[in-house]
Write an enzyme that holds these catalytic residues in place. Structure first.
Site, mmCIF file in Angstrom:
data_model
loop_
_atom_site.group_PDB
_atom_site.id
_atom_site.type_symbol
_atom_site.label_atom_id
_atom_site.label_comp_id
_atom_site.label_asym_id
_atom_site.label_seq_id
_atom_site.Cartn_x
_atom_site.Cartn_y
_atom_site.Cartn_z
ATOM 1 N N GLY A 65 6.699 -3.976 37.100
ATOM 2 C CA GLY A 65 6.803 -5.261 37.773
ATOM 3 C C GLY A 65 7.616 -5.196 39.046
ATOM 4 O O GLY A 65 7.943 -4.118 39.554
ATOM 5 N N ASP A 66 7.956 -6.363 39.573
ATOM 6 C CA ASP A 66 8.702 -6.429 40.828
ATOM 7 C C ASP A 66 10.079 -5.785 40.705
ATOM 8 O O ASP A 66 10.586 -5.196 41.658
ATOM 9 C CB ASP A 66 8.840 -7.890 41.272
ATOM 10 C CG ASP A 66 7.505 -8.484 41.703
ATOM 11 O OD1 ASP A 66 6.776 -7.811 42.451
ATOM 12 O OD2 ASP A 66 7.186 -9.608 41.283
ATOM 13 N N GLY A 67 10.702 -5.896 39.531
ATOM 14 C CA GLY A 67 11.994 -5.250 39.325
ATOM 15 C C GLY A 67 11.890 -3.743 39.408
ATOM 16 O O GLY A 67 12.764 -3.072 39.968
ATOM 17 N N HIS A 70 11.380 -2.814 43.046
ATOM 18 C CA HIS A 70 12.655 -2.999 43.746
ATOM 19 C C HIS A 70 13.576 -1.800 43.527
ATOM 20 O O HIS A 70 14.183 -1.285 44.482
ATOM 21 C CB HIS A 70 13.320 -4.280 43.245
ATOM 22 C CG HIS A 70 14.667 -4.536 43.836
ATOM 23 N ND1 HIS A 70 14.845 -5.027 45.113
ATOM 24 C CD2 HIS A 70 15.920 -4.372 43.322
ATOM 25 C CE1 HIS A 70 16.137 -5.146 45.368
ATOM 26 N NE2 HIS A 70 16.810 -4.757 44.294
ATOM 27 N N THR A 92 5.038 -9.610 35.738
ATOM 28 C CA THR A 92 4.629 -11.011 35.602
ATOM 29 C C THR A 92 4.043 -11.549 36.895
ATOM 30 O O THR A 92 2.962 -12.127 36.904
ATOM 31 C CB THR A 92 5.841 -11.870 35.191
ATOM 32 O OG1 THR A 92 6.374 -11.360 33.964
ATOM 33 C CG2 THR A 92 5.425 -13.322 34.983
ATOM 34 N N ASP A 214 5.917 -6.953 61.344
ATOM 35 C CA ASP A 214 6.223 -7.523 62.661
ATOM 36 C C ASP A 214 7.693 -7.409 63.032
ATOM 37 O O ASP A 214 8.125 -7.877 64.093
ATOM 38 C CB ASP A 214 5.776 -8.986 62.736
ATOM 39 C CG ASP A 214 6.505 -9.886 61.741
ATOM 40 O OD1 ASP A 214 7.335 -9.359 60.966
ATOM 41 O OD2 ASP A 214 6.235 -11.098 61.726
ATOM 42 N N LEU A 216 10.255 -8.923 61.806
ATOM 43 C CA LEU A 216 11.005 -10.181 61.763
ATOM 44 C C LEU A 216 11.048 -10.769 60.355
ATOM 45 O O LEU A 216 10.111 -10.596 59.571
ATOM 46 C CB LEU A 216 10.378 -11.215 62.706
ATOM 47 C CG LEU A 216 10.460 -10.923 64.201
ATOM 48 C CD1 LEU A 216 9.608 -11.923 64.964
ATOM 49 C CD2 LEU A 216 11.909 -10.971 64.691
ATOM 50 N N GLU A 271 16.228 -9.684 41.669
ATOM 51 C CA GLU A 271 17.254 -8.870 41.032
ATOM 52 C C GLU A 271 18.628 -9.192 41.625
ATOM 53 O O GLU A 271 18.753 -9.383 42.840
ATOM 54 C CB GLU A 271 16.956 -7.376 41.238
ATOM 55 C CG GLU A 271 15.586 -6.935 40.719
ATOM 56 C CD GLU A 271 15.460 -7.061 39.221
ATOM 57 O OE1 GLU A 271 16.406 -6.658 38.512
ATOM 58 O OE2 GLU A 271 14.419 -7.567 38.753
#
Length: 292
Positions: A65-67, A70, A92, A214, A216, A271
């Site tokens: 997942g994103d954790g 990361h 998730t 980009d 930014l 996180e």
């Protein structure tokens, strides 16, 4: 890309990747000369070990997942010579995988890796931590903490937004000082969120127009916690057209400093990563990633 390392978290999300490790390795072995598998559920595997291993491979594959993503990014981002990164979604929300147009089915995502289509992307650095999607303080952190594991696994990405609505009225505003080349803001707010990617909690909520190459950030300050604000988030209304909306301040920049009173816990990509104050800067085209 001849050598690949698969960093897999079988506990991510609702156990989406459990039982798939053997199949993933088999498919990857057919496409790469060397494939190594590391189980991130092993408590002995930390970011230092991931960084050491990553330097031996051309491609690092974060399966989870994103954790998970990361943690892997925080391991490889400080390296002088960084391997390419690929993601096999198993969580998730899978925010950054969505940003890269990666298929949400793990086996389909592997097929996209075989195409070896890559793009150099920006990432954010906040003090000594790195983030792909967002950096936040205030209500966003309260929301992450209020979503328990059971609820998150039961209702998925909606849990984040249910948590946001439940936190309305319970959160105390704080003083913030933000300095950048574009703005100097002294105000009282309930949330500051800085976006690199477009997705938060699985939908294009805060930054639907954001681009990841980009150089930014999009910065959003929310001055009051209300059901109307929560509804705007749920309906993905926080776009560049809300610049003059009551209670919302937005601007774009590549570097900024943030001080708060009192100090606030920092949320990077969902996180916990320390407390304010923070120096935040964009690192343009810092990582080469597999895209869909």
């Amino acid at each position: 890309m001849e050598k690949a390392i698969l960093l897999i978290n079988p506990n991510a999300g609702q156990g989406k990747l459990k039982g798939l490790a053997t199949e993933l390795v088999a498919r990857l072995t057919a496409a790469f000369k060397e494939v190594k598998q590391i189980n991130l559920a092993d408590p002995q595997v930390d970011r230092t070990q991931i960084a050491e291993l990553a330097q031996e491979f051309d491609l690092v594959i974060a399966a989870g997942g994103d954790g998970t993503v990361h943690s892997v990014v925080n391991a490889i981002a400080p390296l002088e010579e960084r391997p390419a990164l690929a993601i096999i979604p198993g969580g998730t929300a899978n925010d950054f995988a969505r940003q890269l147009n990666i298929a949400q089915d793990p086996l389909d995502a592997v097929e996209q890796i075989f195409a070896r289509k890559t793009e150099w992307i920006d990432i954010g650095q906040a003090n000594t931590s790195y983030f792909l999607n967002f950096w936040g303080i205030g209500l966003i952190t309260e929301t992450s903490q209020s979503v328990d594991t059971t609820n998150k696994q039961t209702v998925g990405k909606l849990a984040y937004y249910l948590g946001a609505v439940q936190s309305i009225g319970k959160f105390t505003p704080f003083k913030v000082s933000i300095k950048s080349e574009q703005s100097h803001i002294e105000d009282e707010v309930v949330m500051v969120i800085i976006g690199n990617g477009s997705y938060t909690g699985g939908i294009r909520a805060f930054f639907p127009e954001n681009k990841i190459n980009d150089g930014l950030f999009e910065v959003v300050l929310i001055k009051e916690a209300s059901i109307q604000t929560a509804w705007s988030i749920l309906q993905a209304k926080l776009t560049k057209t809300t610049e003059n909306s009551k209670g919302i301040i937005t601007f774009r920049t590549n570097t900024l400093t943030i001080n708060t009173e009192p100090n606030q816990q920092i949320d990077c990509d969902g996180e916990a990563e320390g407390h304010t104050p923070a120096l935040i800067k964009a690192l343009p085209k810092h990582i080469n990633v597999i895209v869909g």
